[in-house]
Design a protein around this motif. Structure first.
Motif, short mmCIF file in Angstrom:
data_model
loop_
_atom_site.label_atom_id
_atom_site.label_comp_id
_atom_site.label_asym_id
_atom_site.label_seq_id
_atom_site.Cartn_x
_atom_site.Cartn_y
_atom_site.Cartn_z
N GLY A 110 0.78 -1.23 0.00
CA GLY A 110 0.00 0.00 0.00
C GLY A 110 0.81 1.28 0.00
O GLY A 110 0.25 2.37 0.05
N PHE A 111 2.13 1.16 -0.06
CA PHE A 111 3.00 2.34 -0.04
C PHE A 111 3.33 2.80 -1.46
O PHE A 111 3.15 2.06 -2.42
CB PHE A 111 4.30 2.03 0.71
N ALA A 112 3.84 4.02 -1.56
CA ALA A 112 4.33 4.54 -2.83
C ALA A 112 5.85 4.58 -2.77
O ALA A 112 6.43 5.41 -2.06
CB ALA A 112 3.78 5.94 -3.08
N PRO A 113 6.53 3.66 -3.45
CA PRO A 113 8.00 3.64 -3.39
C PRO A 113 8.62 4.71 -4.28
O PRO A 113 8.15 4.96 -5.39
CB PRO A 113 8.34 2.24 -3.92
N ALA A 155 19.56 12.75 8.44
CA ALA A 155 19.62 13.26 7.07
C ALA A 155 18.31 13.95 6.70
O ALA A 155 17.30 13.86 7.40
CB ALA A 155 19.92 12.11 6.11
N GLN A 156 18.33 14.61 5.52
CA GLN A 156 17.24 15.51 5.13
C GLN A 156 15.86 14.84 5.01
O GLN A 156 14.84 15.47 5.29
CB GLN A 156 17.55 16.18 3.77
N LEU A 157 15.82 13.60 4.57
CA LEU A 157 14.52 12.97 4.31
C LEU A 157 13.99 12.14 5.47
O LEU A 157 12.88 11.62 5.41
CB LEU A 157 14.61 12.09 3.05
N ILE A 158 14.77 12.02 6.53
CA ILE A 158 14.29 11.28 7.70
C ILE A 158 13.08 12.01 8.29
O ILE A 158 13.09 13.24 8.45
CB ILE A 158 15.41 11.14 8.74
N LEU A 206 5.58 11.90 3.52
CA LEU A 206 5.08 12.38 2.25
C LEU A 206 4.02 11.43 1.70
O LEU A 206 4.04 10.23 1.95
CB LEU A 206 6.23 12.48 1.24
N VAL A 207 3.11 11.99 0.92
CA VAL A 207 2.04 11.20 0.31
C VAL A 207 2.06 11.44 -1.19
O VAL A 207 2.19 12.59 -1.64
CB VAL A 207 0.66 11.59 0.89
N LYS A 208 1.98 10.34 -1.94
CA LYS A 208 1.95 10.46 -3.41
C LYS A 208 0.53 10.24 -3.89
O LYS A 208 -0.12 9.25 -3.53
CB LYS A 208 2.88 9.41 -4.02
N PHE A 209 0.04 11.17 -4.70
CA PHE A 209 -1.31 11.06 -5.26
C PHE A 209 -1.21 10.68 -6.73
O PHE A 209 -0.30 11.10 -7.43
CB PHE A 209 -2.06 12.39 -5.11
#
Length: 199
Positions: free
Chosen positions: A164-167, A188-191, A195-198
């Protein structure tokens, strides 16, 4: 394809919930005996099955969800990890940079699992967020993946989508992997970027 989660703390249980939501069988193992994990596993769902470490690492795809340096004990279980995929969810927060010999933490882990297809992933979200339903307002919660082997990323990305995730692939460990790793006592910056991908 068979799946295991080695480590059954907060992150291991969060991953187990992702499998249980989709009714996908997954083995779980830790330093504790399978019997000691049974109550927690049953509370998550019937597809989550406690195993010994030896049985769990017989799976094709293994999520590594142990405290950072414990990866070495897991890696010692087999002389070669050829034919297996290791998904490294560990974080090296608080580990002295000098102890990593100038390498990204994921490269240190990858080196221990000789022959494995190795992917860094599922490590940038807090356990509570990772445990939550990744379907968010009609979109899918993002997980970042990085590897020095592009071919290793494809099946892990497919599994992430199945869960169910967006890789989102970030590239090699040295580049993309460093965006989702701790270095000493800093993140690090993305930790923790939820975020949600539509579509």
């Amino acid at each position: 394809m068979s799946y295991s989660i080695v480590g059954f703390g907060a992150v291991g249980q969060a991953l187990a919930r992702a499998f249980a939501r989709k009714n996908i069988d997954v083995s779980v193992a830790s330093r504790r005996s399978p019997d000691a994990l049974m109550q927690q596993a049953r509370a998550i769902g019937p597809t989550v099955v406690p195993r010994t470490l030896r049985d769990a690492i017989a799976s094709d795809t293994i999520f590594l969800a142990v405290p950072f340096w414990e990866h070495r004990e897991v890696a010692k279980q087999l002389t070669t990890w050829q034919g297996k995929t290791i998904i490294d969810t560990t974080n090296a927060f608080g580990v002295p940079v000098a102890d990593l010999e100038g390498l990204p933490s994921s490269a240190v882990v990858a080196r221990a699992f000789t022959g494995a297809s190795f992917v860094k992933g599922f490590n940038h979200l807090p356990a509570a967020t990772l445990a939550a339903d990744p379907g968010v307002n009609g979109g899918s919660r993002v997980v970042f993946l990085s590897s020095d082997d592009e071919n290793a990323v494809t099946p892990v990305a497919a599994l992430a989508e199945q869960l169910g995730f967006a890789p989102i692939a970030l590239g090699p460990l040295e580049d993309g992997g460093s965006l989702v790793q701790a270095k000493g006592n800093s993140w690090a910056q993305l930790i923790f970027k939820d975020l949600v991908k539509f579509k």
